[in-house]
Design an enzyme around this catalytic site. Structure first.
Site, short mmCIF file in Angstrom:
data_model
loop_
_atom_site.label_atom_id
_atom_site.label_comp_id
_atom_site.label_asym_id
_atom_site.label_seq_id
_atom_site.Cartn_x
_atom_site.Cartn_y
_atom_site.Cartn_z
N ASN A 7 0.84 -1.27 0.01
CA ASN A 7 -0.02 0.00 0.02
C ASN A 7 0.91 1.24 0.11
O ASN A 7 1.41 1.63 1.10
CB ASN A 7 -0.81 -0.02 1.20
N HIS A 207 -17.60 3.57 7.95
CA HIS A 207 -16.18 3.28 8.03
C HIS A 207 -15.74 4.71 8.53
O HIS A 207 -15.57 5.55 7.85
CB HIS A 207 -15.33 2.75 6.65
N GLY A 209 -12.61 6.41 10.31
CA GLY A 209 -11.09 6.46 10.68
C GLY A 209 -10.79 8.07 10.65
O GLY A 209 -11.92 8.83 10.32
N GLY A 211 -10.06 9.09 7.70
CA GLY A 211 -10.86 9.16 6.60
C GLY A 211 -12.14 8.40 6.91
O GLY A 211 -11.93 7.41 7.48
N ARG A 240 -10.83 16.76 7.28
CA ARG A 240 -11.50 17.29 5.99
C ARG A 240 -12.95 17.67 6.31
O ARG A 240 -13.69 16.90 7.16
CB ARG A 240 -11.76 16.00 5.11
N ASP A 283 -7.59 13.71 16.39
CA ASP A 283 -7.57 12.41 16.93
C ASP A 283 -8.72 12.20 17.98
O ASP A 283 -8.87 13.06 19.11
CB ASP A 283 -6.56 12.07 17.63
N GLY A 331 -10.65 2.90 12.58
CA GLY A 331 -10.05 3.10 13.87
C GLY A 331 -11.11 3.95 15.06
O GLY A 331 -11.14 3.25 16.14
N ILE A 332 -12.02 4.72 14.51
CA ILE A 332 -13.06 5.17 15.37
C ILE A 332 -14.36 4.39 15.89
O ILE A 332 -14.74 4.05 16.65
CB ILE A 332 -13.52 6.69 14.74
N GLU A 384 -8.01 -4.31 5.38
CA GLU A 384 -7.88 -4.13 3.82
C GLU A 384 -6.85 -4.88 3.31
O GLU A 384 -6.96 -5.47 2.07
CB GLU A 384 -7.73 -2.77 3.71
P1 ADP Z 1 -6.87 6.00 8.66
O1 ADP Z 1 -6.52 4.48 8.18
O2 ADP Z 1 -7.96 6.65 7.90
O3 ADP Z 1 -5.48 6.80 8.65
P2 ADP Z 1 -7.94 4.72 11.28
O4 ADP Z 1 -8.96 3.71 10.69
O5 ADP Z 1 -6.53 4.05 11.50
O6 ADP Z 1 -7.33 6.03 10.19
O7 ADP Z 1 -8.31 5.54 12.55
C1 ADP Z 1 -7.53 6.48 13.24
C2 ADP Z 1 -8.45 7.00 14.10
O8 ADP Z 1 -9.06 6.12 15.01
C3 ADP Z 1 -7.73 7.95 15.11
O9 ADP Z 1 -7.34 9.32 14.38
C4 ADP Z 1 -8.41 7.95 16.23
O10 ADP Z 1 -9.33 9.34 15.77
C5 ADP Z 1 -9.24 6.92 16.38
N1 ADP Z 1 -8.98 6.00 17.41
C6 ADP Z 1 -8.04 5.03 17.28
N2 ADP Z 1 -7.90 4.38 18.62
C7 ADP Z 1 -9.11 4.95 19.23
C8 ADP Z 1 -9.60 4.61 20.54
N3 ADP Z 1 -8.90 3.77 21.41
N4 ADP Z 1 -10.38 5.52 21.03
C9 ADP Z 1 -10.96 6.48 20.12
N5 ADP Z 1 -10.80 6.56 19.08
C10 ADP Z 1 -9.64 6.04 18.54
#
Ligand code: ADP
Length: 399
Positions: A7, A207, A209, A211, A240, A283, A331-332, A384
Site C-alpha cells: 500500500n 467506515h 477513521g 478518513g 476534511r 484524533d 479506528g473510530i 484491507e
Molecule cells: P486511517 O486509516 O484513515 O488513517 P484509522 O482507521 O486507523 O485511520 O483511524 C484512526 C483514528 O481512529 C484516530 O485518529 C483516532 O481518532 C481513532 N482511534 C483510534 N483508537 C481509538 C480509541 N481507542 N478511541 C477512540 N478513537 C480511536
C-alpha cells in the site's frame, strides 16, 4: 500462496506478507520518509520490530529493502523471493475504466496513469510501487485492487452530480467513492457474521477513521456511498470538511484573496473535527479526553461528527427502503464507544436499541444492539490487507 500486499502513499509504503492458506501475516511493516531520507520498520510474526534507517530516494529502494528484509537469513521469513507467489497493490483510483481488481498489464498501467489527475497524491505512488515490484521480481503477477472498484455498481442517480452533462462526458466528473476495499470486506463479513441472505440484504457500513465514509450495500453490492470525485465529500473527517455549500469556496477565496487550490488544501488538511475543536486535535482520543474535561469545542466537534454520520445512515436507510444491519468499522468505529452511542441515539424511530455493556468492547467482531433491536448493529474490524490478499489469490488462481 504467499502474497505480498503493498500500500503505497506519496512518501510511505505499508506492507504485509500473508499466507493465503492460513490467512496469517508472516511479516509486516512500513517504510516512511521516502524521497526525504528513509526509515523502514520490519516485524516478523511473533518477533521483535526492527528499525532500519537508509536512503530511500524512491519507492524502488523502499521495496528493495523490504524484499531484502523478507529473505534476511536471521530475521527473514522466506528462504528466497521465489517463495513470493503474487503481489497485491492497493490502488486509489481506477476511474470508470477499471471497475474491478485486475492483473496489472500495460492497459491497467495506462488507466492508473490516466487517473493521476483524480488521485494526485496516491495514484502516482501506487504506480511506482507496481513498477518497482515488476522490476525487482520479474515474472510475478501483480494485482491492482482499487479503492473505487466496489462502488462501481452505484446507479447513475447516485453517482451523477447535477451539473452540466458536458463535464461528465468531457472529464468523467461523477461520484466514485473510496475505501471500497474496506466497504466490500466489512459488508461481506457482516453478511457472514449475522447469517444474512446476501441476495436479500440491506447493510450500511460506517467506515470511521481519519478518513471516513459510509456506504449503502444492497444485496452485497454498493448502492451509494458518501465520498465523491475525491475523498473530500461526505462525512466530517479528521481534517476534511466533508459536505459543504460550494459557494463557501468563492466567498472565502474572494475575501481572503487565496486561490481555489489553497482553499482546497484548507478543506482537506485544516478542517473537519480538527477545525471544529479549534485546532485541538484530529484524533478522537484527544477530543474525548478534552470533552470529558469540559472543553466545549471538542464536544461540538464530536457532536457534529456523529450528527453527520447519523444523517447519512438515515438517508441510506431511505435509499434502500430499509436496513437489516448497520456496521461500524475503522479506528473510530471499532474503538470509540462514545461515537457509536451518540450516532445510535438518533435511531429510536428505527427501533434500534444499543446494549451499553456490549458498547464497552473494541477490536473484535461483536453485536452492539440488543436482541429485540429492530435493526442489528455490529462492529467488524476492517482488514484491507487481507481483502487485497484474497482478491489477489482469486485473480491469480483464475488466470
Ligand atoms: P486511517 O486509516 O484513515 O488513517 P484509522 O482507521 O486507523 O485511520 O483511524 C484512526 C483514528 O481512529 C484516530 O485518529 C483516532 O481518532 C481513532 N482511534 C483510534 N483508537 C481509538 C480509541 N481507542 N478511541 C477512540 N478513537 C480511536
Amino acid at each position: 500462496m504467499n502474497v505480498l500486499v503493498i500500500n503505497c502513499g506519496s512518501s510511505s509504503l505499508k506492507y504485509q506478507l500473508i499466507n493465503s492458506d492460513t490467512e496469517q501475516v508472516a511479516a509486516k511493516g512500513l517504510c516512511e520518509r521516502i524521497g526525504v531520507d528513509g526509515r523502514m520498520v520490519y516485524q516478523p510474526a511473533g518477533g521483535e520490530k526492527e528499525i532500519t534507517e537508509a536512503p530511500m530516494p524512491t519507492h524502488n529502494e523502499a521495496i528493495r529493502m523490504v524484499l531484502e528484509a523478507l529473505v534476511n537469513p536471521k530475521t527473514g521469513v522466506l528462504k528466497s523471493l521465489d517463495e513470493v507467489d503474487a503481489i497485491g497493490h492497493r490502488v486509489l483510483h481506477g476511474g470508470a475504466k477499471l471497475t474491478r481488481s485486475v492483473i496489472v498489464d500495460d492497459y491497467a498501467k495506462q488507466v492508473i496513469r490516466e487517473c493521476f489527475d483524480l488521485g494526485p497524491l496516491h495514484n502516482p505512488a501506487n504506480l511506482m510501487g507496481i513498477e518497482a515490484c515488476m522490476k525487482l521480481m520479474p515474472g510475478k503477477p501483480n494485482v491492482a485492487v482499487f479503492d473505487t472498484a466496489f462502488h462501481q455498481t452505484m446507479p447513475p442517480k447516485a453517482y451523477r452530480y447535477a451539473i452540466p452533462t458536458r463535464y461528465y462526458q468531457k472529464y468523467a466528473i461523477r461520484k466514485y467513492g473510496f475505501h471500497g476495499t474496506s466497504h466490500s470486506f466489512v459488508s461481506g463479513e457482516t453478511i457472514k457474521f449475522l447469517g444474512l441472505d446476501r441476495n436479500n440484504s440491506k447493510v450500511i457500513v460506517a467506515h470511521l477513521g481519519n478518513g471516513a465514509s459510509i456506504s449503502a450495500v444492497k444485496n452485497g453490492k454498493c448502492a451509494d456511498t458518501s465520498m465523491g470525485l475525491t475523498p473530500l465529500e461526505g462525512l466530517i473527517m479528521g481534517t476534511r470538511s466533508g459536505d459543504l455549500d460550494p459557494a463557501v469556496l468563492e466567498y472565502i477565496c474572494n475575501h481572503e484573496n487565496i486561490t481555489v487550490s489553497q482553499m482546497l488544501h484548507i478543506l482537506n488538511k485544516e478542517s473537519g473535527v480538527y477545525a471544529l475543536s479549534d485546532n485541538l486535535s484530529s484524533d478522537f482520543r484527544d477530543l474525548e479526553d478534552a470533552m470529558n474535561n469540559g472543553n466545549e469545542s471538542a464536544a461540538l466537534a464530536i457532536d457534529a461528527f456523529c450528527y453527520r454520520v447519523a444523517k447519512y445512515i438515515g438517508s441510506y436507510a431511505a435509499a434502500m427502503n430499509g436496513v437489516d444491519a448497520i456496521t461500524f468499522t475503522g479506528g473510530i468505529g471499532e474503538n470509540a464507544g462514545i461515537v457509536r452511542e451518540k450516532v445510535l441515539s438518533y435511531f429510536g424511530y428505527l427501533g434500534i436499541k444499543m446494549d451499553p455493556e456490549q458498547n464497552k468492547k473494541r477490536g473484535e467482531n461483536f453485536i452492539l444492539s440488543t436482541p429485540d433491536s429492530r435493526v442489528t448493529v455490529c462492529v467488524i474490524p476492517t482488514n484491507e490487507e487481507l481483502a487485497i490478499c484474497r482478491e489477489t489469490v482469486e485473480l491469480v488462481s483464475r488466470a
